[in-house]
Design a protein around this motif. Structure first.
Motif, mmCIF file in Angstrom:
data_model
loop_
_atom_site.group_PDB
_atom_site.id
_atom_site.type_symbol
_atom_site.label_atom_id
_atom_site.label_comp_id
_atom_site.label_asym_id
_atom_site.label_seq_id
_atom_site.Cartn_x
_atom_site.Cartn_y
_atom_site.Cartn_z
ATOM 1 N N PRO A 176 0.822 -1.214 0.000
ATOM 2 C CA PRO A 176 0.000 0.000 0.000
ATOM 3 C C PRO A 176 0.854 1.262 0.000
ATOM 4 N N GLU A 177 0.324 2.292 -0.621
ATOM 5 C CA GLU A 177 1.088 3.530 -0.777
ATOM 6 C C GLU A 177 1.530 4.103 0.565
ATOM 7 N N GLU A 178 0.611 4.139 1.543
ATOM 8 C CA GLU A 178 0.966 4.715 2.838
ATOM 9 C C GLU A 178 2.032 3.887 3.550
ATOM 10 N N VAL A 179 2.005 2.566 3.354
ATOM 11 C CA VAL A 179 2.947 1.695 4.050
ATOM 12 C C VAL A 179 4.366 1.902 3.520
ATOM 13 N N GLY A 180 4.499 2.087 2.217
ATOM 14 C CA GLY A 180 5.839 2.276 1.655
ATOM 15 C C GLY A 180 6.567 3.458 2.264
ATOM 16 N N ARG A 181 5.827 4.519 2.579
ATOM 17 C CA ARG A 181 6.448 5.718 3.155
ATOM 18 C C ARG A 181 6.432 5.708 4.685
ATOM 19 N N HIS A 182 5.843 4.665 5.269
ATOM 20 C CA HIS A 182 5.695 4.609 6.721
ATOM 21 C C HIS A 182 7.064 4.507 7.386
ATOM 22 N N PRO A 183 7.332 5.347 8.428
ATOM 23 C CA PRO A 183 8.639 5.273 9.095
ATOM 24 C C PRO A 183 8.793 3.988 9.894
ATOM 25 N N VAL A 184 10.011 3.456 9.895
ATOM 26 C CA VAL A 184 10.332 2.264 10.673
ATOM 27 C C VAL A 184 11.557 2.564 11.520
ATOM 28 N N PRO A 185 11.847 1.774 12.541
ATOM 29 C CA PRO A 185 13.034 2.024 13.369
ATOM 30 C C PRO A 185 14.301 2.086 12.530
ATOM 31 N N ALA A 186 15.178 2.979 12.901
ATOM 32 C CA ALA A 186 16.383 3.216 12.110
ATOM 33 C C ALA A 186 17.564 2.373 12.560
ATOM 34 N N ASP A 187 17.335 1.434 13.456
ATOM 35 C CA ASP A 187 18.438 0.572 13.873
ATOM 36 C C ASP A 187 17.946 -0.867 13.919
ATOM 37 N N GLY A 188 18.846 -1.757 14.222
ATOM 38 C CA GLY A 188 18.478 -3.164 14.294
ATOM 39 C C GLY A 188 18.984 -3.940 13.099
ATOM 40 N N PRO A 189 19.032 -5.260 13.221
ATOM 41 C CA PRO A 189 19.548 -6.113 12.142
ATOM 42 C C PRO A 189 18.584 -6.206 10.969
ATOM 43 N N THR A 190 19.113 -6.555 9.830
ATOM 44 C CA THR A 190 18.317 -6.725 8.612
ATOM 45 C C THR A 190 18.019 -8.207 8.414
ATOM 46 N N PRO A 191 16.752 -8.604 8.376
ATOM 47 C CA PRO A 191 16.432 -10.019 8.189
ATOM 48 C C PRO A 191 16.722 -10.475 6.763
ATOM 49 N N SER A 192 16.906 -11.772 6.603
ATOM 50 C CA SER A 192 17.130 -12.335 5.270
ATOM 51 C C SER A 192 16.497 -13.710 5.180
ATOM 52 N N ALA A 193 16.237 -14.141 3.961
ATOM 53 C CA ALA A 193 15.688 -15.480 3.742
ATOM 54 C C ALA A 193 16.655 -16.544 4.225
ATOM 55 N N GLN A 194 17.940 -16.304 4.034
ATOM 56 C CA GLN A 194 18.943 -17.286 4.430
ATOM 57 C C GLN A 194 18.996 -17.435 5.950
ATOM 58 N N ARG A 195 18.796 -16.316 6.670
ATOM 59 C CA ARG A 195 18.800 -16.401 8.126
ATOM 60 C C ARG A 195 17.593 -17.196 8.615
ATOM 61 N N LEU A 196 16.457 -17.054 7.939
ATOM 62 C CA LEU A 196 15.296 -17.870 8.279
ATOM 63 C C LEU A 196 15.530 -19.332 7.935
#
Length: 578
Positions: A176-196
């Motif tokens: 959704p358009e609003e979700v794409g611009r929605h702010p998220v926390p600026a720190d923390g690890p980046t998830p990946s498919a390989q980590r899952l």
């Protein structure tokens, strides 16, 4: 999970998780609700953070098909982005090909804003659907609509985990358009498919492995029937080893180069001549209405999905089935047959003395090329002489069995049945292979289906020119020869222009290419094929422009080269080299 700062929007989190999961390219179609991806990509590049390369595409069908070409070469996942429900629908038949081609692609499309203050255009009401994912649900392994409450990176990692799990395939994400611009926390690890965690298949049920090994060593005449072994070069080598070691014949499709064409164990013999049949990752190894194995033949079925659960009704029988990775299965069988007893060794020795070497792989022109018109067989012969071992070949028009391919990863067919695939797939494959020389063979109808203007534009923008060979018979086989087969005494086939079948007059594909700054040439004599292919190679390799050869072949019904369907005669063409 990888360390590092997460971006400040959901769109940025999507791209960061995609990059961490191995996505190298986002094949992008513009939409008002997708601008967050453009900004997030620019921000990531500016700050030196990993992000997929954003490739602008003028048409959604081309974008998804080019993404398929990328995954064919890299084996990595890819992503597309399209505008709302409209862009998703514009993917069209490419979605079918993505499923049947086993391509791990995250297909994304936007969703219009639903907040009153953001609804600044009437289209935002018209683009809102109750269930946008239902458009593609029958063709994807997973679908999800992102919300502001979701962990966007985790959602992407999960989707790509599903896409990469055996059997790989496309997944869908609505943004959704609003979700794409929605702010998220600026720190923390980046998830990946390989980590899952990406599950991997093994060699299969040990009892089935042993049974197959025993059957292959003791059979009078065994055969392996395969379609998709060639996806993994290691599996190709193991299949060749099995054929050479045991004297097992191989009936391989041209979906990939499943077995080098110079291997003597290729066969095209009917299945009723074999007493043991091993189906190795093949969705349709035979059609019961056309041929079927002997009733007493033993059949083993092996692959990532040995019951083809994607198909509602599947009546092909087997005595044993096991879920397995083809390479791991072949290695396990080879290990077992290494301990074959003396009696088995005698059986193998007898078979190895009689390979089906009579199979002619290379095409000849039968002396007709000097004076004849082009035909599919003559075009195949010219390609066979022209192509180099490392060249990439995509095809969707005639059987390429006589076009010799000996290197894994150099022959590609779409896997599904939606036309308009070959040119865009060759484009994506060439880009992913670092600019490798690619030749796309297609029919005139399928060339039009594939949005050729968008393909040529994409090749120019990405400096990945492709040689396109249009096999032009002035119509559709389904609307001509199939019509005649269904209604042999009907009226439709007697009309001068078969409505629904002929493309009359034939579009001038060479002139269209030249109008876009590309190389375009019409070929109407078989004797000119070789030189035309050489000129096309020069255009793409030296001049870095796409090349289109419009090769006229006889019409389906009449078998003629009817001048009535020509926009201009060859004499009117003038200089075709520019």
């Amino acid at each position: 999970m990888t360390s590092g700062p997460a971006a400040a929007s959901a769109a940025a989190a999507v791209l960061a998780a995609a990059a961490a999961s191995g996505v190298q390219r986002l094949w992008f179609n513009s939409g008002s609700e997708l601008t967050s991806f453009q900004e997030a990509n620019a921000q990531a590049r500016y700050h030196g953070r990993p992000t997929p390369e954003l490739i602008t595409c003028p048409h959604e069908h081309v974008a998804l098909t080019a993404a398929m070409g990328e995954t064919m070469v890299t084996g990595r996942p890819a992503m597309t982005a399209a505008h709302a429900d409209l862009g998703l629908l514009h993917h069209g038949g490419a979605i079918h090909n993505a499923m049947w081609g086993d391509h791990p692609i995250m297909i994304m499309s936007g969703y219009p804003p639903t907040r009153a203050e953001a609804r600044t255009s009437p289209v935002f009401w018209k683009q809102q659907r109750w269930d946008q994912g239902s458009i593609v649900r029958q063709y994807v392994k997973w679908d999800y609509k992102l919300s502001a409450l979701d962990d966007a990176g985790l959602v992407v990692a999960r989707g790509l985990q599903v896409a990469l799990a055996p059997r790989p395939g496309p997944v869908y994400l609505a943004m959704p358009e609003e979700v794409g611009r929605h702010p998220v926390p600026a720190d923390g690890p980046t998830p990946s498919a390989q980590r899952l965690g990406i599950p991997r298949l093994g060699p299969g049920d040990p009892d089935v492995v042993s049974e197959v090994a025993r059957r292959l060593t003791t059979a009078r005449r065994p055969v392996v029937v395969t379609d998709r072994v060639g996806v993994n070069p290691q599996a190709v080598a193991l299949l060749a080893d099995l054929a050479d070691t045991l004297g097992v014949q191989v009936r391989a499709s041209r979906y990939r180069m499943n077995l080098p064409d110079d291997n003597p164990w290729h066969t095209t013999d009917p299945l009723d001549q074999f007493d043991v049949i091993v189906v190795l990752d093949h969705p349709v190894p035979w059609m019961p209405a056309v041929e079927r194995p002997r009733d007493d033949a033993w059949i083993g079925w092996v692959g990532p999905d040995p019951i083809e659960s994607r198909v509602p009704l599947y009546e092909l029988r087997a005595d044993a089935r096991t879920t397995a990775d083809p390479a791991a299965f072949l290695a396990a069988v080879l290990a077992e047959v290494g301990s074959a007893g003396p009696g088995d060794a005698d059986s193998i020795r007898r078979r190895r003395q009689h390979p089906p070497a009579a199979r002619a792989r290379r095409a000849t022109d039968g002396g007709a090329a000097a004076s004849g018109v082009p035909t599919p067989a003559l075009i195949a012969a010219a390609l066979d002489r022209h192509l180099r071992p490392d060249d990439l070949l995509t095809w969707e028009v005639f059987d390429t069995a006589t076009v010799s391919r000996t290197k894994p990863g150099t022959l590609f067919e779409k896997g599904g049945s939606s036309l308009g695939w070959s040119v865009a797939a060759a484009t994506g494959a060439s880009i992913a292979a670092g600019g490798a020389h690619a030749v796309a063979v297609t029919g005139d109808g399928s060339y039009l289906f594939g949005s050729p203007d968008s393909c040529l534009w994409l090749q120019q923008q990405c400096d990945a020119p492709v040689v396109t060979v249009v096999v032009n018979n002035g119509g559709y086989r389904t609307g001509t020869t199939t019509l005649a087969a269904h209604y042999p005494g009907g009226l439709a086939v007697t009309e001068p222009t078969v409505l629904g079948g002929h493309l009359t007059p034939s579009p001038d594909f060479a002139a269209h290419a030249r109008s876009q700054g590309c190389y375009g040439e019409r070929v109407v004599a078989a004797a000119d094929l070789a030189a035309a292919l050489d000129r096309a190679r020069t255009a793409v390799e030296r001049d870095r422009v796409p090349a289109v050869l419009d090769v006229w072949v006889p019409e389906h019904l009449t078998g003629s080269m009817d001048p009535g369907r020509r926009a201009r005669t060859p004499a009117d063409e003038g200089n075709t080299d520019g």
